[in-house]
Design an enzyme around this catalytic site. Structure first.
Site, PDB file in Angstrom:
ATOM      1  N   SER A 102     -23.844 -10.336 -19.082  1.00 18.66           N
ATOM      2  CA  SER A 102     -23.387 -11.589 -18.482  1.00 18.66           C
ATOM      3  C   SER A 102     -22.590 -12.458 -19.456  1.00 18.66           C
ATOM      4  CB  SER A 102     -24.601 -12.346 -17.928  1.00 18.66           C
ATOM      5  OG  SER A 102     -24.225 -13.436 -17.145  1.00 18.66           O
ATOM      6  N   ASP A 240     -17.703 -16.250 -16.036  1.00 16.66           N
ATOM      7  CA  ASP A 240     -18.390 -15.727 -17.207  1.00 16.66           C
ATOM      8  C   ASP A 240     -18.084 -14.236 -17.330  1.00 16.66           C
ATOM      9  OD1 ASP A 240     -19.927 -14.806 -15.092  1.00 16.66           O
ATOM     10  OD2 ASP A 240     -21.825 -15.028 -16.143  1.00 16.66           O
ATOM     11  N   ASP A 242     -19.480 -11.406 -16.650  1.00 17.27           N
ATOM     12  CA  ASP A 242     -19.660 -10.421 -15.570  1.00 17.27           C
ATOM     13  C   ASP A 242     -19.262 -10.964 -14.205  1.00 17.27           C
ATOM     14  OD1 ASP A 242     -21.890 -12.093 -15.175  1.00 17.27           O
ATOM     15  OD2 ASP A 242     -23.127 -10.445 -14.437  1.00 17.27           O
ATOM     16  N   ASP A 244     -20.359 -13.484 -12.235  1.00 14.73           N
ATOM     17  CA  ASP A 244     -21.247 -14.047 -11.218  1.00 14.73           C
ATOM     18  C   ASP A 244     -21.421 -15.558 -11.367  1.00 14.73           C
ATOM     19  OD1 ASP A 244     -22.899 -14.145 -13.435  1.00 14.73           O
ATOM     20  OD2 ASP A 244     -24.525 -12.966 -12.565  1.00 14.73           O
TER      21      ASP A 244
END
Length: 448
Positions: A102, A240, A242, A244
């Site tokens: 992430s 960010d 990743d 999400d």
């Protein structure tokens, strides 16, 4: 969730090269997950990753483990986490695996799982995988080994899906700066927004495996703020690593966090009778969000910190909207999990429909001053249950009245208690927070 060795509230995460974030463990994890999902017969699992360099190693290890368990594998390459959730459903897979840490730096990596419904796995399934990890690894007969293939049109499929979530959005004439954090959205996000007509300026779109989240993206929005002002753009959007999470910046360079974006989306849905319930956020949501939603007759429910708990409350109440201050927003009327691109599109759709700028749309919500102090403690339970601390909390709440709140929360990763206070008066908030933190410290000194 009970005590587990590997799975936390958001999958498995850690520093690359340290257990469990090693190639050896990922091989075994792929096999263990394959064993669980293959119990009902031939199984198919999809794998995607973000742009960090270790993703290549872990993708190969997971693929090998899954094949050894007799599971077929679909490989996506670099894709946002929510894209893997969506494509797990599209390709009718038994599970989806995301290789990502992430918003963490490239030195870290991790694994998230999605079920066939595009939602995170239940505790029961994760526990079953952990149980398989304790067993010796075996390999199915050669004729039963899983096969692997790459999905060539995954990007195009997901771009079209994202666009479909804002079907009448027209961004012609709108100048937008996109910051993709040198992460998983670097290819997809520019395609989505440009195909909707936006005049784009892109930063953080040149991943090299090491620069993910490095001085860019939603966790470091300073570069986006500067670029929005330099380009005289209408707004900026930051994801960010990743994809999400999302934060936005208005034309004046001011940041809008997840609370403010939730307010805009909720207001828009409410005005069109499409909200169907209230909004779920977390204990950390600013009180200004609660007050602003109340004025619009929208209920706010606070869940524990973590998107997993937000989703649990949304499902239980059959509500459509939830999220966190960090920008992890779940628009359940559009998709099954937190999706930065989809959430950004819902904000832009709201601005278009309400004929407002981003700066104007945020005016209905005034964030309350907030102060938080981390107090190091030897016993978090003792600190939170102390009669002296509880009495101090009660006295503080009385001083704040109905326009403030107190939150004492143990950290899940550090030996600290987070003392947080919100209220209308910034100076009062600072003073009360310091006094309450000192009370916690005094209790711990006496105990030690």
């Amino acid at each position: 969730m009970g005590q587990r060795k590997y799975f936390g509230t958001d999958g498995i995460r850690g520093e690359v090269g340290t257990v469990p974030i090693t190639a050896e463990f990922m091989l075994k994890l792929g096999w263990a997950a394959g064993r669980v999902f293959a119990r009902q017969g031939k199984s198919k699992i999809i794998i995607g990753k973000d742009t960090r360099i270790s993703g290549y190693m872990f993708e190969s290890a997971l693929e090998a483990g899954l094949s050894a368990a007799g599971v077929d594998v679909l490989l996506l390459g670099p894709m946002p986490t929510p894209a893997i959730a969506y494509l797990t459903q599209t390709f009718k897979c038994d599970a989806g695996i995301v290789i990502s840490a992430s918003h963490n730096p490239h030195q870290d990596n991790g694994i998230k799982f999605f079920g066939p419904d595009g939602r995170k796995l239940s505790d029961g399934v994760e526990n079953a995988i952990e149980a398989e990890l304790t067993k010796p690894m075996t390999t199915v007969p050669s004729a039963d080994l899983g096969k692997a293939r790459r999905i060539a049109d995954a990007v195009g499929r997901y771009v079209e899906f994202c666009k479909s979530t804002a079907s009448h959005l027209d961004l012609k004439g709108v100048k937008i700066v996109l910051d993709c954090a040198n992460g998983a959205t670097y290819d997809i996000a520019p395609k989505v927004f440009s195909e909707l007509g936006a005049d784009l300026v892109c930063i953080g779109c040149s991943p090299d495996g090491l620069n993910i989240n490095l001085k860019c993206g939603s966790t470091s929005p300073q570069a986006l703020q500067s670029e929005v002002l330099a380009q005289e753009a209408h707004l900026g959007i930051a994801f960010d690593g990743d994809g999400d999470r999302v934060l936005m910046v208005d034309h004046a360079g001011q940041i809008l966090d997840g609370d403010e974006l939730l307010f805009i989306i909720a207001s828009h849905l409410k005005s069109r009778n499409k909200l169907h319930g209230g909004v779920v956020s977390t204990l950390m949501a600013n009180m200004g969000l609660e007050v602003a939603l109340r004025k619009k007759d929208i209920e706010l429910v606070r869940a524990q910190v973590g998107d997993r708990y937000v989703m649990e409350q949304m499902v239980e109440r059959e509500w459509l909207l939830g999220g966190e201050s960090s920008g992890h927003l779940i628009c359940a009327h559009k998709t099954s999990t937190g999706d930065g691109i989809v959430a950004a599109l819902q904000v832009l759709q709201a601005l278009q429909d309400m004929e407002l700028t981003l700066q104007e749309a945020r005016q209905g919500m005034r964030k309350f001053p907030q102060e938080m102090i981390n107090v190091r403690v030897s016993d978090k339970t003792l600190a939170l249950k102390s009669e002296a601390v509880l009495a101090a909390v009660k006295a503080t709440e009385k001083q704040l009245g109905e326009t403030g709140r107190v939150l004492l929360r143990p950290s899940g990763t550090e030996p600290v208690v987070r003392v947080m206070i919100e209220g209308e008066d910034a100076e009062q908030v600072r003073t009360l927070c310091q006094a309450l933190a000192e009370q916690v410290e005094e209790v711990m000194r006496r105990a030690d």
